[in-house]
Design a protein around this motif. Structure first.
Motif, short mmCIF file in Angstrom:
data_model
loop_
_atom_site.label_atom_id
_atom_site.label_comp_id
_atom_site.label_asym_id
_atom_site.label_seq_id
_atom_site.Cartn_x
_atom_site.Cartn_y
_atom_site.Cartn_z
N GLN A 155 0.83 -1.21 0.00
CA GLN A 155 0.00 0.00 0.00
C GLN A 155 0.87 1.26 0.00
O GLN A 155 0.62 2.20 -0.76
N GLU A 156 1.91 1.27 0.82
CA GLU A 156 2.77 2.44 0.89
C GLU A 156 3.56 2.65 -0.41
O GLU A 156 3.73 3.78 -0.86
N ILE A 157 4.00 1.56 -1.02
CA ILE A 157 4.71 1.65 -2.30
C ILE A 157 3.79 2.29 -3.35
O ILE A 157 4.20 3.18 -4.10
N LEU A 158 2.54 1.83 -3.40
CA LEU A 158 1.61 2.34 -4.41
C LEU A 158 1.33 3.83 -4.21
O LEU A 158 1.17 4.57 -5.17
N HIS A 159 1.32 4.26 -2.95
CA HIS A 159 1.14 5.69 -2.67
C HIS A 159 2.40 6.48 -3.01
O HIS A 159 2.32 7.66 -3.36
N ALA A 160 3.56 5.84 -2.88
CA ALA A 160 4.83 6.55 -3.09
C ALA A 160 5.03 6.94 -4.56
O ALA A 160 5.67 7.95 -4.84
N ASP A 161 4.52 6.15 -5.49
CA ASP A 161 4.71 6.50 -6.89
C ASP A 161 3.49 6.04 -7.70
O ASP A 161 3.15 4.86 -7.71
N LYS A 162 2.86 7.01 -8.39
CA LYS A 162 1.59 6.68 -9.04
C LYS A 162 1.76 5.86 -10.32
O LYS A 162 0.77 5.45 -10.92
N HIS A 163 3.01 5.61 -10.72
CA HIS A 163 3.24 4.75 -11.88
C HIS A 163 3.54 3.31 -11.49
O HIS A 163 3.80 2.48 -12.35
N CYS A 164 3.54 3.03 -10.18
CA CYS A 164 3.91 1.68 -9.71
C CYS A 164 2.75 0.69 -9.83
O CYS A 164 1.61 1.04 -9.58
N GLN A 165 3.11 -0.54 -10.17
CA GLN A 165 2.16 -1.65 -10.16
C GLN A 165 2.71 -2.70 -9.19
O GLN A 165 3.90 -3.01 -9.23
N VAL A 166 1.84 -3.24 -8.35
CA VAL A 166 2.26 -4.28 -7.42
C VAL A 166 1.57 -5.59 -7.79
O VAL A 166 0.37 -5.60 -8.07
N PHE A 167 2.36 -6.67 -7.82
CA PHE A 167 1.83 -7.98 -8.16
C PHE A 167 2.05 -8.91 -6.98
O PHE A 167 3.19 -9.08 -6.53
N GLY A 168 0.96 -9.49 -6.45
CA GLY A 168 1.06 -10.36 -5.28
C GLY A 168 0.77 -11.80 -5.66
O GLY A 168 -0.12 -12.07 -6.49
N PHE A 169 1.50 -12.75 -5.05
CA PHE A 169 1.33 -14.17 -5.36
C PHE A 169 1.25 -14.95 -4.07
O PHE A 169 2.16 -14.87 -3.23
N ASP A 170 0.18 -15.69 -3.90
CA ASP A 170 0.04 -16.50 -2.69
C ASP A 170 -1.10 -17.49 -2.91
O ASP A 170 -2.19 -17.11 -3.30
N PHE A 171 -0.82 -18.79 -2.67
CA PHE A 171 -1.87 -19.78 -2.86
C PHE A 171 -2.65 -20.03 -1.57
O PHE A 171 -3.67 -20.69 -1.57
N PHE A 193 -2.56 -12.90 -7.67
CA PHE A 193 -2.60 -14.19 -8.37
C PHE A 193 -2.46 -15.32 -7.35
O PHE A 193 -1.50 -15.33 -6.59
N PRO A 194 -3.40 -16.28 -7.33
CA PRO A 194 -3.33 -17.37 -6.35
C PRO A 194 -2.35 -18.46 -6.79
O PRO A 194 -2.72 -19.63 -6.93
N TYR A 195 -1.11 -18.08 -7.01
CA TYR A 195 -0.12 -19.01 -7.52
C TYR A 195 0.79 -19.48 -6.40
O TYR A 195 1.06 -18.76 -5.45
N LYS A 196 1.34 -20.66 -6.61
CA LYS A 196 2.37 -21.16 -5.70
C LYS A 196 3.72 -20.90 -6.35
O LYS A 196 3.96 -21.34 -7.47
N ILE A 197 4.56 -20.16 -5.64
CA ILE A 197 5.88 -19.87 -6.19
C ILE A 197 6.84 -20.87 -5.60
O ILE A 197 7.22 -20.77 -4.42
N GLY A 198 7.19 -21.86 -6.39
CA GLY A 198 7.99 -22.94 -5.84
C GLY A 198 9.42 -22.91 -6.32
O GLY A 198 9.84 -22.04 -7.08
N GLY A 199 10.16 -23.91 -5.85
CA GLY A 199 11.54 -24.03 -6.29
C GLY A 199 11.64 -24.78 -7.61
O GLY A 199 12.58 -24.58 -8.37
N GLY A 200 10.64 -25.62 -7.91
CA GLY A 200 10.76 -26.52 -9.05
C GLY A 200 10.37 -25.90 -10.38
O GLY A 200 10.42 -24.69 -10.55
N ALA A 201 9.97 -26.76 -11.30
CA ALA A 201 9.59 -26.31 -12.64
C ALA A 201 8.19 -25.70 -12.61
O ALA A 201 7.42 -25.92 -11.68
#
Ligand SMILES: *[C@@H]1O[C@H](CO)[C@@H](O)[C@H](O)[C@H]1NC(C)=O
Ligand SMILES: *[C@@H]1O[C@H](CO)[C@@H](O)[C@H](O)[C@H]1NC(C)=O
Ligand SMILES: *[C@@H]1O[C@H](CO)[C@@H](O)[C@H](O)[C@H]1NC(C)=O
Length: 331
Positions: A155-171, A193-201
């Motif tokens: 939230q603070e990043i998005l307020h700091a610069d109006k050209h910023c896009q934040v992408f969140g990933f968590d399953f 995005f409800p993704y799992k960010i894993g170590g594998g492929a």
């Protein structure tokens, strides 16, 4: 009782207390060496940054001092025993993991804490410059792996610069934290995005879909991430290694890494030596720690550790805002 004997009792009590106090406090821990920057360690960074700009000279000096600290760390871990556990049982050893690993690379401009106090805020390097320098390629990009229920940083990043896009990933959750969702001024620039960010492929047809960092960047069409924030509850030990090997030989595609490290969550990274091995792989890939903060909420609430610590790394490779002063500053 005479005046004299009262004084005698008082004096004896004072002497006894002094002995007791000395006995209680006089346990000398074995000393760790004092780090000095006197040797003439030359790093290859000297060759890369041979030009006399202030930023380049600063980075070169920082790298020289950093390599001294790495040498001290490796020597001390050798001396203490690389098979010693990161956090020994109480009253068995004087030192823990975080006495050996220190954030010895200085960020070349201000370091700010972004987000809430306590659990959730992160220490950032040159954050204003990092958020503004990427305008030509469409504004800054921040990735948050592991969203949980608290999005004050995003939230603070998005307020700091109006050209910023934040992408969140968590399953494990369905969306960003409630404060960010309710913040209509910026929430249209936060993408979940409800993704799992894993170590594998990558396996996008799995449930939940499994992605590597490279897989996500390809799908979203990003070639650089200004800030990569990672809080994935112990999966970072595997995920970071596969991230590094996916970009082997090339600079890592992000400017700084703000990561919560969970010690003792996997058995194979619980000794000083095995953690040093992991840490060295990150260092070889160009990451340099510039700040740390032990998670005291975890210590206080669970009475353990400190097993959980925030670490901030900058990437000394590539051409990005933190290491390249030829990039323009935007107002
Ligand atoms: C350091 O850089 C020089 C010149 O770029 C190169 O010739 C040399 O192989 C490098 N040394 C190491 C240890 O990478
Ligand atoms: C500083 O080093 C970078 C290499 O990352 C180089 O491109 C740049 O020209 C140098 N700055 C100056 C002022 O020479
Ligand atoms: C991807 O996940 C699906 C569903 O779990 C599974 O059937 C498939 O074998 C996986 N593919 C690979 C390449 O692992």
């Amino acid at each position: 009782m005479s005046r004299l004997s009262i004084w005698l009792i008082f004096a004896t009590a004072c002497i006894l207390f002094t002995f007791y106090f000395i006995a209680r406090t006089h346990i000398d821990p074995p000393s760790l060496p004092r780090i000095t920057f006197e040797s003439h360690a030359q790093s290859n960074w000297t060759a890369v940054f041979s030009s006399p700009s202030r930023l380049n000279l600063t980075l070169e000096g920082n790298e020289r001092r950093y390599q001294e600290v790495v040498r001290e760390r490796k020597a001390e871990i050798q001396r203490f025993g690389s098979d010693k556990v990161a956090f020994p049982a109480p009253f068995t050893e004087f030192y823990t993991l975080w006495d050996f690993f220190v954030p010895a690379f200085s960020c070349p401009c201000p370091v700010y804490r972004v987000g809430t106090l306590g659990d959730g805020g992160k220490w950032t390097c040159c954050v204003e410059r990092a958020l503004k320098t990427n305008r030509q390629s469409g504004g800054c990009v921040v990735y948050s792996l592991g969203v949980e229920r608290q999005s004050s940083f995003e939230q603070e990043i998005l307020h700091a610069d109006k050209h910023c896009q934040v992408f969140g990933f968590d399953f494990s959750v369905a969306e960003f934290g409630p404060e960010l969702l309710a913040d209509a001024a910026v929430n249209h620039r936060a993408h979940f995005f409800p993704y799992k960010i894993g170590g594998g492929a990558d396996n996008h047809s799995a449930t939940p879909p499994e992605y590597s960092l490279r897989g996500i960047m390809d799908e979203l069409g990003h070639d650089f991430v200004d800030i990569l924030k990672v809080d994935i509850e112990g999966s970072e030990w595997h995920a970071l290694l596969s991230l590094v090997s996916a970009f082997e030989g090339k600079p890592l595609p992000f400017g700084q890494l703000l990561i919560e490290i969970h010690v003792g969550y996997i058995a194979e990274r619980n000794s000083l030596g095995s953690i040093d091995e992991w840490w060295s792989i990150l260092e070889d890939a160009g990451l340099r720690p510039f700040w740390t903060e032990v998670n005291l909420l975890d210590v206080n609430f669970l009475r353990r550790g400190p097993l959980v610590a925030e670490w901030s790394f900058l990437n000394i490779r590539g051409n990005h805002a933190l290491v390249d002063d030829t990039l323009p500053d935007y107002p």
